[in-house]
Design an enzyme around this catalytic site. Structure first.
Site, mmCIF file in Angstrom:
data_model
loop_
_atom_site.group_PDB
_atom_site.id
_atom_site.type_symbol
_atom_site.label_atom_id
_atom_site.label_comp_id
_atom_site.label_asym_id
_atom_site.label_seq_id
_atom_site.Cartn_x
_atom_site.Cartn_y
_atom_site.Cartn_z
ATOM 1 N N ASP A 161 0.859 -1.184 0.000
ATOM 2 C CA ASP A 161 0.000 0.000 0.000
ATOM 3 C C ASP A 161 0.892 1.229 0.000
ATOM 4 O OD1 ASP A 161 -1.836 2.011 0.377
ATOM 5 O OD2 ASP A 161 -2.878 1.041 2.041
ATOM 6 N N GLU B 280 -1.097 -0.947 -4.072
ATOM 7 C CA GLU B 280 -2.346 -0.288 -3.700
ATOM 8 C C GLU B 280 -2.178 1.226 -3.767
ATOM 9 O OE1 GLU B 280 -5.154 0.099 0.300
ATOM 10 O OE2 GLU B 280 -4.027 -1.749 -0.051
ATOM 11 N N GLU C 195 -10.528 2.501 -1.582
ATOM 12 C CA GLU C 195 -10.881 3.016 -0.257
ATOM 13 C C GLU C 195 -11.353 4.464 -0.320
ATOM 14 O OE1 GLU C 195 -7.367 4.494 2.381
ATOM 15 O OE2 GLU C 195 -6.647 2.704 1.337
ATOM 16 N N HIS D 153 -11.242 -2.738 1.999
ATOM 17 C CA HIS D 153 -10.489 -1.864 2.901
ATOM 18 C C HIS D 153 -11.175 -1.941 4.262
ATOM 19 C CE1 HIS D 153 -9.823 2.192 4.755
ATOM 20 N NE2 HIS D 153 -8.587 1.922 4.395
#
Length: 230
Positions: free
Chosen positions: A57, A83, A110, A160
């Site tokens: 991420d 991500e 998200e 998420h």
């Protein structure tokens, strides 16, 4: 539900390797980093071995060209996905370019709201993994719409869910309706838990789906009172 350890931003490859070892020892079967350097990614892969899923991420730090270069540099470490590698997160054209040219999966969602925006994302070819957040996307009903769309278009769902409250419980229920999900668990030590430790990862790396009414658990009123702001 199988869980993955969502590590905090650490920075040092040596410390990242140490935390990955600890997470595996606790039963986690997958790891997600919050890092933006190739040494961090390779340090994690080296210590967890080739068979453990690894996700990265990035929290939107790069241009499209920079993200493509980063993906190529990390390819040998075989992350499942990068991500949110680019800014802004809704630049679906850039994400599609990273996915097509970078050689790795791309995850996002998200920061997306409603099925409409996820449809834009998926139609653009921006993601291999969609990440609806039940607390942001529009609740359980809208999450289910996003999941149905993803199934239709061949996109995987990895929610998420780095939460401690009702969002985590709702995510567990939603993943229980699927056979491809991993639940995101913040990898840290909490001082207290609203659910009395019942929504924790067990020794096999799984989190139990609550079975009570509603979302399954009543919050511990003693914990709420202890941390109430006067």
């Amino acid at each position: 539900i199988p869980a993955y350890a969502s590590l905090l931003r650490i920075g040092s490859p040596e410390n990242i390797a140490g935390e990955c070892k600890k997470a595996l020892a606790l039963g986690y079967g997958a790891i997600k980093l919050h890092e933006t350097t190739t040494p961090a990614v390779f340090a994690a892969r080296e210590v967890i071995g080739p068979g453990i899923p690894l996700m990265v991420d990035m929290n939107c730090p790069l241009t499209g060209e920079q993200a493509i270069a980063f993906a190529k540099a990390c390819e040998d470490a075989q992350p499942m996905f990068l991500e949110e590698p680019v800014w802004p997160p809704e630049d679906f054209t850039a994400l599609a370019d990273v996915r097509r040219k970078g050689g790795l999966g791309v995850a996002a969602g998200e920061n997306a709201c409603t099925e409409y925006q996820f449809r834009q994302m998926m139609n653009a070819g921006a993601v291999s993994h969609a990440q609806p957040s039940v607390t942001k996307v529009g609740g359980v009903t809208e999450f289910l719409k996003v999941a149905a769309l993803a199934d239709q278009l061949g996109v995987k769902i990895v929610p998420h869910s780095p939460y401690f409250g009702p969002g985590l419980l709702a995510t567990l229920h939603l993943l229980a309706t699927r056979d491809d999900g991993l639940v995101e668990m913040f990898y840290l030590k909490r001082e207290a838990c609203l659910w009395g430790g019942r929504a924790d990862v067990d020794a096999t790396g799984h989190v139990a789906v609550p079975s009570g009414p509603g979302l399954g658990y009543e919050p511990d009123r003693g914990v709420m009172e202890r941390y109430r702001v006067a």
